[in-house]
Each structure stands twice: as structure tokens, then as C-alpha cells.
Write a protein that holds these residues in place. Structure first.
Motif, PDB file in Angstrom:
ATOM      1  N   SER A  29       0.819  -1.211   0.000  1.00  0.00           N
ATOM      2  CA  SER A  29       0.000   0.000   0.000  1.00  0.00           C
ATOM      3  C   SER A  29       0.849   1.255   0.000  1.00  0.00           C
ATOM      4  CB  SER A  29      -0.967  -0.022   1.177  1.00  0.00           C
ATOM      5  OG  SER A  29      -0.365  -0.585   2.310  1.00  0.00           O
ATOM      6  N   VAL A  30       0.207   2.363  -0.275  1.00  0.00           N
ATOM      7  CA  VAL A  30       0.876   3.671  -0.221  1.00  0.00           C
ATOM      8  C   VAL A  30      -0.071   4.685   0.412  1.00  0.00           C
ATOM      9  CG1 VAL A  30       2.352   3.379  -2.261  1.00  0.00           C
ATOM     10  CG2 VAL A  30       0.045   4.299  -2.530  1.00  0.00           C
ATOM     11  N   MET A  37      -1.424  11.053  -7.357  1.00  0.00           N
ATOM     12  CA  MET A  37      -0.246  10.827  -6.518  1.00  0.00           C
ATOM     13  C   MET A  37      -0.186   9.402  -6.008  1.00  0.00           C
ATOM     14  SD  MET A  37       0.866  14.260  -4.512  1.00  0.00           S
ATOM     15  CE  MET A  37       2.198  13.398  -3.720  1.00  0.00           C
ATOM     16  N   ASP A  44       6.706   4.546  -8.015  1.00  0.00           N
ATOM     17  CA  ASP A  44       8.033   4.740  -7.424  1.00  0.00           C
ATOM     18  C   ASP A  44       8.374   3.636  -6.424  1.00  0.00           C
ATOM     19  OD1 ASP A  44       8.299   7.005  -8.887  1.00  0.00           O
ATOM     20  OD2 ASP A  44       7.951   8.406  -7.223  1.00  0.00           O
ATOM     21  N   LEU A  45       7.344   3.200  -5.691  1.00  0.00           N
ATOM     22  CA  LEU A  45       7.620   2.277  -4.589  1.00  0.00           C
ATOM     23  C   LEU A  45       7.636   0.815  -5.016  1.00  0.00           C
ATOM     24  CD1 LEU A  45       8.241   2.295  -1.648  1.00  0.00           C
ATOM     25  CD2 LEU A  45       5.792   2.217  -1.134  1.00  0.00           C
ATOM     26  N   TYR A  46       6.767   0.440  -5.946  1.00  0.00           N
ATOM     27  CA  TYR A  46       6.607  -0.991  -6.209  1.00  0.00           C
ATOM     28  C   TYR A  46       7.107  -1.454  -7.568  1.00  0.00           C
ATOM     29  CZ  TYR A  46       4.094  -1.144  -1.851  1.00  0.00           C
ATOM     30  OH  TYR A  46       3.788  -1.069  -0.527  1.00  0.00           O
ATOM     31  N   THR A  47       7.594  -0.540  -8.406  1.00  0.00           N
ATOM     32  CA  THR A  47       8.082  -1.004  -9.713  1.00  0.00           C
ATOM     33  C   THR A  47       9.439  -0.402 -10.039  1.00  0.00           C
ATOM     34  OG1 THR A  47       6.864   0.744 -10.895  1.00  0.00           O
ATOM     35  CG2 THR A  47       5.743  -1.347 -10.621  1.00  0.00           C
ATOM     36  N   ARG A  48      10.356  -0.428  -9.078  1.00  0.00           N
ATOM     37  CA  ARG A  48      11.695   0.121  -9.332  1.00  0.00           C
ATOM     38  C   ARG A  48      12.571  -0.842 -10.139  1.00  0.00           C
ATOM     39  NH1 ARG A  48      11.214   1.425  -4.139  1.00  0.00           N
ATOM     40  NH2 ARG A  48      12.755  -0.060  -3.410  1.00  0.00           N
ATOM     41  N   ARG A  49      12.136  -2.101 -10.246  1.00  0.00           N
ATOM     42  CA  ARG A  49      12.953  -3.086 -10.957  1.00  0.00           C
ATOM     43  C   ARG A  49      12.119  -3.819 -11.999  1.00  0.00           C
ATOM     44  NH1 ARG A  49      15.069  -2.605  -6.002  1.00  0.00           N
ATOM     45  NH2 ARG A  49      17.333  -2.742  -5.749  1.00  0.00           N
ATOM     46  N   GLU A  51       9.031  -4.609 -12.170  1.00  0.00           N
ATOM     47  CA  GLU A  51       8.169  -5.649 -11.593  1.00  0.00           C
ATOM     48  C   GLU A  51       6.811  -5.693 -12.264  1.00  0.00           C
ATOM     49  OE1 GLU A  51       9.823  -3.442  -9.723  1.00  0.00           O
ATOM     50  OE2 GLU A  51      10.605  -4.342  -7.891  1.00  0.00           O
TER      51      GLU A  51
END
Ligand code: FE2
Ligand code: FE2
Lengths: 98, 313
Positions: A29-30, A37, A44-49, A51
Motif C-alpha cells: 500500500s501507499v 499521486m 516509485d515504490l513498487y516497480t523500481r525493478r 516488476e
């Protein structure tokens, strides 16, 4: 939205689809003040690689979750309906491709 | 009466290695222990960004700078995963941050040590992230579902952190005499504080009993510390650095290293606020938090305005 005491913005649940053709899966969650936003923060938080290829963000308060105490009432009735499974049926000896 | 039955069901689930989920009944002590442990973990990720952040603008190359930025961004992510999983226990983000600011919640003592040289940045990745990994791999099997899922995610991201640090150390150790000395100096200063990250010895740890019984923790402080030492000594040898413990000795019988005494007085001092950088770290966090207040308020106001326009329009 809810959670008035929290100055850290409402909570959104994040679902990511990892590749085409498979279902979106809950990843976490965010906090965010609005949809845009929430989407930005989730990216930004869950797809930095790499995913994922698609993201859903859902206001946490919009999710209706079953209560563990109701599990018996909800899920028990299906236990005795074995005829819903293909293995329940007896096929004639020698029949193929069924 | 009701409680006793619920407790029985809860413990049966724990014994069966099933996960506890947010809406399941849980003993108040279980909830409290988790909030304390997860929030301390989250705060550590966030405060831990500071010592490394100091080095972004002083990175020795563009490559090093990009790597350091990516690592620090990961740590912010780790903090956020953990805050979210802590919030599923019924505490708000605001309360969590408040507890950090009032000192009710702690963070890892290691981040109260200064990062004096570029070798320290390497030593942090190699040793501090290395120690965190040992702990976090074990916690992937914690009994609380959201905590376990956060750990799985974090573990996937951590190994690059440790490798980049070890690479820095290896390069320095192979460099000029001065560079090698810098690397050795970093391990000399950070080795013992890293061992303290695992917490007090099992015999002196107030929280270990229930945490193990309820499978919040799956291995004890001493077990995890030992695993870290056994792994790391070999890594130091390979790059020609020495672990600063004259009593460190391979024990063939026990198949592990015996090590010297940890200075628990120092640990206590730093936990209780008297480390080299405690004040600086907290002042920084407070400053960022307070100076960001207007951003949070503005974004909230903007969101409210959008909702209004949607309704009217
Ligand atoms: Fe981390
Ligand atoms: Fe890390």
C-alpha cells in the motif's frame, strides 16, 4: 477520506500486473492525497525493478474484506459439493479424451 | 472464556506454521510486540538513509553516485513497506512517526555512528546491510503475514546493497597503502557496532521468549549474530582485511567462530541517546518532517479541491 487522525494522507492498496495475461496481484500500500499521486507513489515504490506493466491503486476504505470469523459460514457450504469436481464422475471403462 | 478459546486457536495456527493476517484475532501482547519490532525496523530503514545520504555529493565517480542513490532510494522503500505492514496492526503512520520523535520507538544503534570516509560507505553496505540481510532472511518466515511479505520483498532488493559495499571495500583493499588502510580503519570502527545490531545476548534479551514462541522471530539474536560472523570473516580474508577481534578463533568442534566480548555498555549508551550522532539524526528527521508539513497540507487541499470540482462539474 477516513483516518482523520492521520496527517499522512489516506491509504491506497496497490495491485501490480507483472506481465501480459496474468492477473493483477496485491503488492502493498501507499499513502497519497489523490489518485494521481497514489499512482505516482505506487510506481516509485513498487516497480523500481521492472516488476510490472500495469498498476491499479484502490482507496483502502473502498475494499470490503470478509471477516475471518465468518469463514465457516462463507466457505463451509462448498465443502460437501463434491459433484462440482470432475473427479466425482465415473467414466465408462476404456473411454478416452474426457 | 471467549479469549481462552481464541488464544487456543491462535496458538494452533502458529504451531501449524500458518500465517496470522490483520483481521485475525491475536493476543494484545502479540500485536504490541509486532508494532514495536516492525516500527523499529521501519525507523531504522529511514534513519539509515542519513549517514549514506551525506556521501551522495561526495561519491568518487558517477557510477558510484548512481549506485548510492539507488541504494538509498531502496532503503526509503523498505521503510515504507514496513510502515504499511505496521499500520495493518491498527496504528497510524502519524502515531508511528510521533513515537520516533518522542523516543518511545527506537531505531538501530548502528546509524548513530558517523560515516567518516568513503570506505565507511563500503563498510556499511558490506557489514550493516549484510547483518540486516541475515536478520531479514530469517524474518521472511515470521508468523505475521504482512511483515513476512514485506521481508520477502526487501530481501530481493538487499543483496545488491551488500555486494556494492563489498565491491567498494575490495577495490580500496587492492588500492594504494593509504586506501587499504582506510578500508581497514572502516572495518575496525564498524565491526563491533555491527555485531550489536543483533541485540543483546539471548540470556539478557527481555523480549526473546514470547517472540520465539509466537514465531515473530524465528531465530534468536545470538544465532543470527553467529551466522553473520561465520559468513563475514571469510569475506574479509579474501580481500585481505582483518576483523578487529583478537579473540576471534575457528572452533572446529562447534564448527563456528568463537568471538571476543561485545561492549554492551557502549550499546546501552547509544540506545539511550548517547551515541556520536543520535541528536543529529533526530534533528534532521524532525527538520525534514516539519519543513514538509506545508507540502502535505497543500496536497491535501488540492485533493479536496479536485473532489469539489468533480462534484460540481
Ligand atoms: Fe533496507
Ligand atoms: Fe539495504
Amino acid at each position: 477520506m477516513s483516518n482523520v487522525k492521520d496527517s499522512q494522507w489516506p491509504l491506497w492498496e496497490v495491485f501490480v500486473q507483472a506481465s501480459p495475461g496474468i492477473p493483477h496481484k496485491h503488492v502493498g500500500s501507499v499513502h497519497a492525497p489523490d489518485k494521481q499521486m497514489a499512482m505516482q507513489n505506487a510506481r516509485d515504490l513498487y516497480t523500481r525493478r521492472s516488476e510490472g506493466i500495469s498498476i491499479w491503486v484502490v482507496p483502502a476504505e473502498a475494499i470490503v474484506a470478509s471477516n475471518p470469523d465468518d469463514s465457516d459460514m462463507l466457505f463451509e457450504p462448498s465443502n460437501d459439493k463434491v459433484y462440482r469436481h470432475p473427479t466425482f464422475y465415473v467414466m465408462p471403462e476404456g473411454s478416452k479424451n474426457i | 472464556m471467549e479469549n481462552e478459546k481464541q488464544l487456543e486457536q491462535f496458538e494452533a495456527k502458529i504451531n501449524a506454521d500458518s500465517k496470522i493476517e490483520p483481521k485475525d484475532w491475536m493476543p494484545e501482547d502479540y500485536r504490541k510486540h509486532l508494532i514495536r519490532q516492525i516500527s523499529q525496523h521501519a525507523h531504522s530503514e529511514i534513519i539509515g538513509m542519513q549517514p549514506e545520504g551525506n556521501w551522495i555529493t561526495r561519491s568518487p565517480s558517477l557510477r558510484a553516485k548512481l549506485i548510492l542513490l539507488a541504494k538509498i532510494q531502496d532503503e526509503a522503500g523498505h521503510g515504507l513497506y514496513l510502515y504499511s505492514s505496521c499500520e495493518t496492526l491498527g496504528i497510524s503512520r502519524e502515531e508511528l512517526i510521533e513515537q520516533l520523535h518522542t523516543g518511545k520507538a527506537k531505531y538501530s544503534t548502528i546509524f548513530n555512528y558517523p560515516v567518516l570516509t568513503w570506505a565507511d560507505v563500503g563498510a556499511i553496505g558490506w557489514l550493516v546491510d549484510g547483518a540486516a540481510i541475515v536478520n531479514q532472511i530469517s524474518l521472511q518466515r515470521t508468523s505475521y503475514g504482512p511483515y513476512s511479505r514485506a521481508m520477502v520483498r526487501i530481501c530481493k532488493e538487499e543483496s545488491f546493497h551488500q555486494r556494492q559495499g563489498y565491491e567498494i571495500m575490495g577495490k580500496l583493499a587492492k588500492g594504494t597503502a593509504e586506501q587499504k588502510e582506510m578500508a581497514q580503519d572502516a572495518i575496525n570502527r564498524l565491526w563491533w557496532p555491527t555485531l550489536m545490531m543483533f541485540g543483546p545476548h539471548d540470556a539478557d534479551s527481555a523480549h526473546t521468549g514470547k517472540a520465539m514462541k509466537w514465531k515473530i522471530k524465528r531465530e534468536t539474536n545470538d544465532e543470527l549474530r553467529q551466522r553473520f560472523i561465520d559468513k563475514t570473516v571469510q569475506q574479509a580474508e579474501i580481500i585481505g582485511l582483518t576483523v578487529p577481534d583478537p579473540e576471534l578463533k575457528w572452533n572446529a568442534e562447534k564448527n563456528k567462530y568463537d568471538h571476543g566480548k561485545i561492549d554492551w555498555e557502549e550499546f546501552k549508551r547509544v540506545v539511550n541517546g548517547d551515541g556520536p550522532c543520535n541528536k543529529k539524526r533526530m534533528d534532521n528527521h524532525l527538520k525534514a518532517h516539519n519543513e514538509g508539513a506545508w507540502v502535505r497540507e497543500a496536497a491535501t487541499a488540492y485533493a479536496a479541491k479536485q473532489v469539489k470540482e468533480e462534484v460540481v462539474g
